[in-house]
Design a protein around this motif. Structure first.
Motif, PDB file in Angstrom:
ATOM      1  N   ALA A  95     -81.451  27.390  97.378  1.00  0.00           N
ATOM      2  CA  ALA A  95     -80.264  27.418  96.523  1.00  0.00           C
ATOM      3  C   ALA A  95     -79.102  26.888  97.358  1.00  0.00           C
ATOM      4  CB  ALA A  95     -79.978  28.838  96.053  1.00  0.00           C
ATOM      5  N   VAL A  96     -78.274  26.055  96.742  1.00  0.00           N
ATOM      6  CA  VAL A  96     -77.095  25.524  97.418  1.00  0.00           C
ATOM      7  C   VAL A  96     -75.932  26.463  97.096  1.00  0.00           C
ATOM      8  CG1 VAL A  96     -75.492  23.581  97.554  1.00  0.00           C
ATOM      9  CG2 VAL A  96     -77.952  23.163  97.271  1.00  0.00           C
ATOM     10  N   GLY A  97     -75.248  26.964  98.110  1.00  0.00           N
ATOM     11  CA  GLY A  97     -74.129  27.876  97.894  1.00  0.00           C
ATOM     12  C   GLY A  97     -74.594  29.301  97.687  1.00  0.00           C
ATOM     13  N   ASP A  98     -73.729  30.089  97.036  1.00  0.00           N
ATOM     14  CA  ASP A  98     -73.995  31.520  96.866  1.00  0.00           C
ATOM     15  C   ASP A  98     -74.602  31.881  95.522  1.00  0.00           C
ATOM     16  OD1 ASP A  98     -72.930  32.012  99.373  1.00  0.00           O
ATOM     17  OD2 ASP A  98     -70.894  32.268  98.590  1.00  0.00           O
TER      18      ASP A  98
ATOM     19  N   PRO B 155     -88.975  18.023 103.869  1.00  0.00           N
ATOM     20  CA  PRO B 155     -87.937  18.207 104.882  1.00  0.00           C
ATOM     21  C   PRO B 155     -87.375  16.858 105.345  1.00  0.00           C
ATOM     22  CG  PRO B 155     -89.771  19.674 105.324  1.00  0.00           C
ATOM     23  CD  PRO B 155     -90.203  18.755 104.199  1.00  0.00           C
ATOM     24  N   GLY B 156     -86.055  16.776 105.341  1.00  0.00           N
ATOM     25  CA  GLY B 156     -85.386  15.546 105.738  1.00  0.00           C
ATOM     26  C   GLY B 156     -85.153  14.572 104.599  1.00  0.00           C
ATOM     27  N   ALA B 157     -85.766  14.813 103.448  1.00  0.00           N
ATOM     28  CA  ALA B 157     -85.605  13.915 102.290  1.00  0.00           C
ATOM     29  C   ALA B 157     -85.346  14.723 101.012  1.00  0.00           C
ATOM     30  CB  ALA B 157     -86.848  13.041 102.124  1.00  0.00           C
ATOM     31  N   GLU B 158     -84.727  15.905 101.160  1.00  0.00           N
ATOM     32  CA  GLU B 158     -84.450  16.755 100.004  1.00  0.00           C
ATOM     33  C   GLU B 158     -83.409  16.092  99.101  1.00  0.00           C
ATOM     34  OE1 GLU B 158     -85.109  19.582 103.544  1.00  0.00           O
ATOM     35  OE2 GLU B 158     -83.966  17.758 103.195  1.00  0.00           O
ATOM     36  N   VAL B 159     -83.439  16.481  97.839  1.00  0.00           N
ATOM     37  CA  VAL B 159     -82.424  16.048  96.879  1.00  0.00           C
ATOM     38  C   VAL B 159     -81.792  17.301  96.291  1.00  0.00           C
ATOM     39  CG1 VAL B 159     -83.565  13.867  96.307  1.00  0.00           C
ATOM     40  CG2 VAL B 159     -84.094  15.918  94.972  1.00  0.00           C
ATOM     41  N   GLU B 160     -80.560  17.162  95.812  1.00  0.00           N
ATOM     42  CA  GLU B 160     -79.887  18.280  95.153  1.00  0.00           C
ATOM     43  C   GLU B 160     -79.907  18.048  93.649  1.00  0.00           C
ATOM     44  OE1 GLU B 160     -76.063  19.327  96.733  1.00  0.00           O
ATOM     45  OE2 GLU B 160     -76.901  19.694  98.734  1.00  0.00           O
ATOM     46  N   VAL B 161     -80.241  19.112  92.926  1.00  0.00           N
ATOM     47  CA  VAL B 161     -80.313  19.058  91.476  1.00  0.00           C
ATOM     48  C   VAL B 161     -79.435  20.175  90.929  1.00  0.00           C
ATOM     49  CG1 VAL B 161     -81.851  19.041  89.478  1.00  0.00           C
ATOM     50  CG2 VAL B 161     -82.718  18.303  91.706  1.00  0.00           C
TER      51      VAL B 161
END
Length: 182
Positions: free
Chosen positions: A166-169, A142-148
């Motif tokens: 999940a990012v988005g829908d 938490p607070g240091a997440e990355v997006e892949v």
């Protein structure tokens, strides 16, 4: 990756929990308290009358000192790949490898949009390796997440709490390799 996952058999999971608890000389009350779950919940899991959620199984596995896969499938199991669902994630155990001092587990991960999966700290030295096939995954402490994004890879030390979302829908499909010292 569209085939439905087969949930881990509650009876088989319960029998493995009971056997591991007994091997370690733990009472039902003690394991429940150490795992932060109710005694009735643990009793229902062991009896096979309650389906375990991912969060609960991780808590129990941590207190028993075993990888999650040890609760989902017995050693050398040839049963169909068992799965377990949590708030946002369904994980399907595809394969488990035991080497001296290390267990490696391979999971198919399906992450539903609109929810966050919180995962407790795993034993010291545990690492997760994720390869995303579809969607975009936000993962990490938490607070240091990355997006892949789809086609991307990330490796994380997971001996501290971490989350998946999940990012988005769009749902996320990924492969997860967990390496845990034994």
């Amino acid at each position: 990756m569209d085939e439905p996952a087969k949930s881990a058999s509650p009876t088989a999971v319960g029998a493995r929990i009971r056997a591991l608890r007994t091997e370690r000389g733990l009472s039902l009350s003690r394991l429940a308290a150490d795992a932060g779950i109710g005694k009735a919940t643990l009793s229902g899991l062991e009896a096979g009358t309650r389906n375990a959620r991912l969060e609960t199984l991780y808590a129990v596995a941590a207190q028993l000192g075993v990888p999650l896969g040890a609760l989902l499938a017995g050693p050398g199991s040839s049963d169909p790949a068992p799965s377990v669902a949590g708030d946002a994630v369904t994980g399907t155990l595809l394969r488990s490898f035991a080497d001296p001092g290390m267990t490696t587990e391979l999971y198919r991960l399906d992450v539903r949009p609109g929810a966050v999966q919180s995962s407790p700290a795993h034993p010291r030295g545990t690492a997760e390796h994720l390869l995303v096939f579809r969607g975009t995954l936000r993962v990490g402490p938490p607070g240091a997440e990355v997006e892949v994004a789809a086609g991307g890879f990330v490796a994380l030390a997971t001996d501290r709490p971490h989350t998946y979302a999940a990012v988005g829908d769009e749902p996320v499909e990924a492969a997860l390799v967990i390496r845990q010292p034994t």
